[in-house]
Design a protein around this motif. Structure first.
Motif, PDB file in Angstrom:
ATOM      1  N   VAL A 182      20.652 -28.437  41.273  1.00  0.00           N
ATOM      2  CA  VAL A 182      20.689 -28.847  42.660  1.00  0.00           C
ATOM      3  C   VAL A 182      20.994 -27.658  43.539  1.00  0.00           C
ATOM      4  N   GLY A 183      20.538 -27.727  44.793  1.00  0.00           N
ATOM      5  CA  GLY A 183      20.929 -26.717  45.760  1.00  0.00           C
ATOM      6  C   GLY A 183      22.174 -27.201  46.467  1.00  0.00           C
ATOM      7  N   LEU A 184      23.330 -26.712  46.049  1.00  0.00           N
ATOM      8  CA  LEU A 184      24.575 -27.149  46.666  1.00  0.00           C
ATOM      9  C   LEU A 184      25.452 -25.948  46.932  1.00  0.00           C
ATOM     10  N   PHE A 185      26.581 -26.195  47.568  1.00  0.00           N
ATOM     11  CA  PHE A 185      27.518 -25.130  47.855  1.00  0.00           C
ATOM     12  C   PHE A 185      28.067 -24.680  46.521  1.00  0.00           C
ATOM     13  N   ALA A 186      27.798 -23.458  46.094  1.00  0.00           N
ATOM     14  CA  ALA A 186      28.110 -23.123  44.728  1.00  0.00           C
ATOM     15  C   ALA A 186      28.723 -21.766  44.591  1.00  0.00           C
ATOM     16  N   ALA A 187      29.334 -21.568  43.403  1.00  0.00           N
ATOM     17  CA  ALA A 187      29.842 -20.273  43.032  1.00  0.00           C
ATOM     18  C   ALA A 187      30.218 -20.326  41.590  1.00  0.00           C
ATOM     19  N   GLY A 188      30.439 -19.183  40.947  1.00  0.00           N
ATOM     20  CA  GLY A 188      30.756 -19.245  39.542  1.00  0.00           C
ATOM     21  C   GLY A 188      31.192 -17.912  39.015  1.00  0.00           C
ATOM     22  N   VAL A 189      31.481 -17.875  37.714  1.00  0.00           N
ATOM     23  CA  VAL A 189      31.876 -16.644  37.068  1.00  0.00           C
ATOM     24  C   VAL A 189      31.309 -16.637  35.676  1.00  0.00           C
ATOM     25  N   ALA A 190      30.944 -15.485  35.185  1.00  0.00           N
ATOM     26  CA  ALA A 190      30.440 -15.400  33.831  1.00  0.00           C
ATOM     27  C   ALA A 190      31.602 -15.400  32.863  1.00  0.00           C
ATOM     28  N   GLY A 191      31.381 -15.997  31.686  1.00  0.00           N
ATOM     29  CA  GLY A 191      32.389 -15.918  30.641  1.00  0.00           C
ATOM     30  C   GLY A 191      32.810 -17.274  30.145  1.00  0.00           C
ATOM     31  N   VAL A 192      33.581 -17.274  29.082  1.00  0.00           N
ATOM     32  CA  VAL A 192      34.074 -18.485  28.472  1.00  0.00           C
ATOM     33  C   VAL A 192      35.497 -18.727  28.937  1.00  0.00           C
ATOM     34  N   ALA A 193      35.825 -19.988  29.183  1.00  0.00           N
ATOM     35  CA  ALA A 193      37.132 -20.308  29.750  1.00  0.00           C
ATOM     36  C   ALA A 193      38.241 -20.137  28.738  1.00  0.00           C
TER      37      ALA A 193
ATOM     38  N   PHE B  62      39.602 -31.291  29.749  1.00  0.00           N
ATOM     39  CA  PHE B  62      39.483 -31.384  31.201  1.00  0.00           C
ATOM     40  C   PHE B  62      39.023 -30.017  31.706  1.00  0.00           C
ATOM     41  N   GLN B  63      37.950 -29.998  32.474  1.00  0.00           N
ATOM     42  CA  GLN B  63      37.412 -28.747  33.008  1.00  0.00           C
ATOM     43  C   GLN B  63      37.247 -28.874  34.519  1.00  0.00           C
ATOM     44  N   VAL B  64      37.886 -27.961  35.267  1.00  0.00           N
ATOM     45  CA  VAL B  64      37.754 -27.916  36.724  1.00  0.00           C
ATOM     46  C   VAL B  64      37.091 -26.600  37.104  1.00  0.00           C
ATOM     47  N   VAL B  65      35.989 -26.675  37.833  1.00  0.00           N
ATOM     48  CA  VAL B  65      35.313 -25.454  38.287  1.00  0.00           C
ATOM     49  C   VAL B  65      35.032 -25.575  39.776  1.00  0.00           C
ATOM     50  N   THR B  66      35.206 -24.470  40.504  1.00  0.00           N
ATOM     51  CA  THR B  66      34.890 -24.466  41.926  1.00  0.00           C
ATOM     52  C   THR B  66      33.776 -23.461  42.195  1.00  0.00           C
ATOM     53  N   PHE B  67      32.856 -23.862  43.066  1.00  0.00           N
ATOM     54  CA  PHE B  67      31.733 -23.026  43.459  1.00  0.00           C
ATOM     55  C   PHE B  67      31.662 -22.985  44.978  1.00  0.00           C
ATOM     56  N   ALA B  68      31.128 -21.896  45.510  1.00  0.00           N
ATOM     57  CA  ALA B  68      30.977 -21.802  46.958  1.00  0.00           C
ATOM     58  C   ALA B  68      29.660 -21.130  47.292  1.00  0.00           C
ATOM     59  N   GLY B  69      28.972 -21.653  48.296  1.00  0.00           N
ATOM     60  CA  GLY B  69      27.689 -21.111  48.704  1.00  0.00           C
ATOM     61  C   GLY B  69      26.788 -22.221  49.201  1.00  0.00           C
ATOM     62  N   GLU B  70      25.531 -21.924  49.432  1.00  0.00           N
ATOM     63  CA  GLU B  70      24.626 -22.920  49.990  1.00  0.00           C
ATOM     64  C   GLU B  70      23.399 -23.219  49.134  1.00  0.00           C
ATOM     65  N   ARG B  71      22.944 -22.261  48.325  1.00  0.00           N
ATOM     66  CA  ARG B  71      21.699 -22.469  47.581  1.00  0.00           C
ATOM     67  C   ARG B  71      21.839 -22.036  46.122  1.00  0.00           C
ATOM     68  N   THR B  72      22.777 -22.630  45.431  1.00  0.00           N
ATOM     69  CA  THR B  72      22.983 -22.286  44.035  1.00  0.00           C
ATOM     70  C   THR B  72      22.383 -23.361  43.139  1.00  0.00           C
ATOM     71  N   HIS B  73      21.691 -22.941  42.088  1.00  0.00           N
ATOM     72  CA  HIS B  73      21.184 -23.872  41.085  1.00  0.00           C
ATOM     73  C   HIS B  73      22.276 -24.073  40.042  1.00  0.00           C
ATOM     74  N   LEU B  74      22.720 -25.309  39.896  1.00  0.00           N
ATOM     75  CA  LEU B  74      23.819 -25.623  38.986  1.00  0.00           C
ATOM     76  C   LEU B  74      23.326 -26.486  37.839  1.00  0.00           C
ATOM     77  N   ASN B  75      23.656 -26.081  36.613  1.00  0.00           N
ATOM     78  CA  ASN B  75      23.399 -26.884  35.427  1.00  0.00           C
ATOM     79  C   ASN B  75      24.760 -27.246  34.842  1.00  0.00           C
ATOM     80  N   ALA B  76      25.158 -28.521  34.954  1.00  0.00           N
ATOM     81  CA  ALA B  76      26.467 -28.973  34.488  1.00  0.00           C
ATOM     82  C   ALA B  76      26.282 -29.979  33.362  1.00  0.00           C
ATOM     83  N   VAL B  77      26.859 -29.696  32.201  1.00  0.00           N
ATOM     84  CA  VAL B  77      26.746 -30.568  31.027  1.00  0.00           C
ATOM     85  C   VAL B  77      28.144 -30.999  30.605  1.00  0.00           C
ATOM     86  N   ASN B  78      28.313 -32.305  30.370  1.00  0.00           N
ATOM     87  CA  ASN B  78      29.601 -32.856  29.963  1.00  0.00           C
ATOM     88  C   ASN B  78      29.360 -33.895  28.872  1.00  0.00           C
TER      89      ASN B  78
END
Length: 228
Positions: A20-31, A105-121
């Motif tokens: 989806v194109g949503l307000f997004a942000a992220g970081v590389a790596g394993v939690a 339990f996983q909490v992630v925050t993203f910021a931005g306007e046009r990020t493609h997010l793939n979320a699997v749970n």
């Protein structure tokens, strides 16, 4: 009892995959299992994974683990986050039953306007030749999207830390699986409330399509024996 595994379905509660194109942000790596992690410089792509696995058997009758991770990341063009819980009970008897509990339990925050997010749970609980065993796997993923980057304040972190402590206590408890499910669901509801309170204080922005507002999405899946 023969090996049992609940049939997989395409239900959105079993697996959530979104682009989806949503307000997004992220970081590389394993939690890592830490109460909170500060924002870092944002790459163009981000990957984060959490996985809790437990296996109880005659040698280890009780196996219980949980993870509570919080990441706050900078803006990225694409992000992939995965949260998974697997619990197995094998080879025990009704007179000498096993108990296997895996909660993530996983909490992630993203910021931005046009990020493609793939979320699997996803989660999966299996009893293998295990009469009377209690097996519970629960995966809870909270995706926070905001127009501009922000970090949780001290009050928010304190509230999340408290929920983490109570999750640890529940995981270590000897509560029946059915009651444990109910208590864990309550904690997930508390996390959602905390995050909604946090984003209410996050900055808003204006785009060509109007005002961009923060949002919180929870993806959940519980699987267990005894059944629902």
């Amino acid at each position: 009892m023969n090996s049992h595994r609940k049939p997989r379905t395409s239900s959105p509660l079993t697996q959530r995959a979104m682009r989806v194109g949503l307000f997004a942000a992220g970081v590389a790596g394993v939690a890592t299992a830490v109460p909170a992690q500060a924002a870092t410089a944002a790459p163009h792509a981000a990957v984060a994974t959490d996985h809790v696995f437990t296996h109880a058997d005659r040698a280890h009758h009780t196996q219980a683990k949980d993870s509570f991770t919080v990441r706050q990341y900078g803006a990225v063009k694409a992000a992939a986050v995965r949260n998974q819980a697997n619990a197995v009970s094998a080879g025990c008897s009704a007179d000498d039953a096993c108990r296997s509990v895996a909660l993530s339990f996983q909490v992630v925050t993203f910021a931005g306007e046009r990020t493609h997010l793939n979320a699997v749970n996803i989660s999966d609980a299996a009893n293998k030749h295990c009469n009377g065993c209690q097996t519970l796997a629960g995966a809870y993923q909270f995706v926070v999207s905001t127009p501009t980057p922000f970090t949780f304040d001290t009050g928010t972190r304190r509230r999340l830390d408290d929920i983490h402590r109570r999750l640890d206590a529940l995981t270590r408890s000897s509560l029946p699986a059915t009651e444990l499910r109910t208590r864990v669901e309550g904690l997930a509801g508390e996390v959602t409330a905390v995050l909604n309170d946090a984003v209410a204080k996050a900055p808003k922005s204006h785009t060509a399509k109007g005002e961009a507002r923060p949002s919180v999405a929870m993806h959940r899946h519980l699987d267990g024996w005894p059944g629902h």
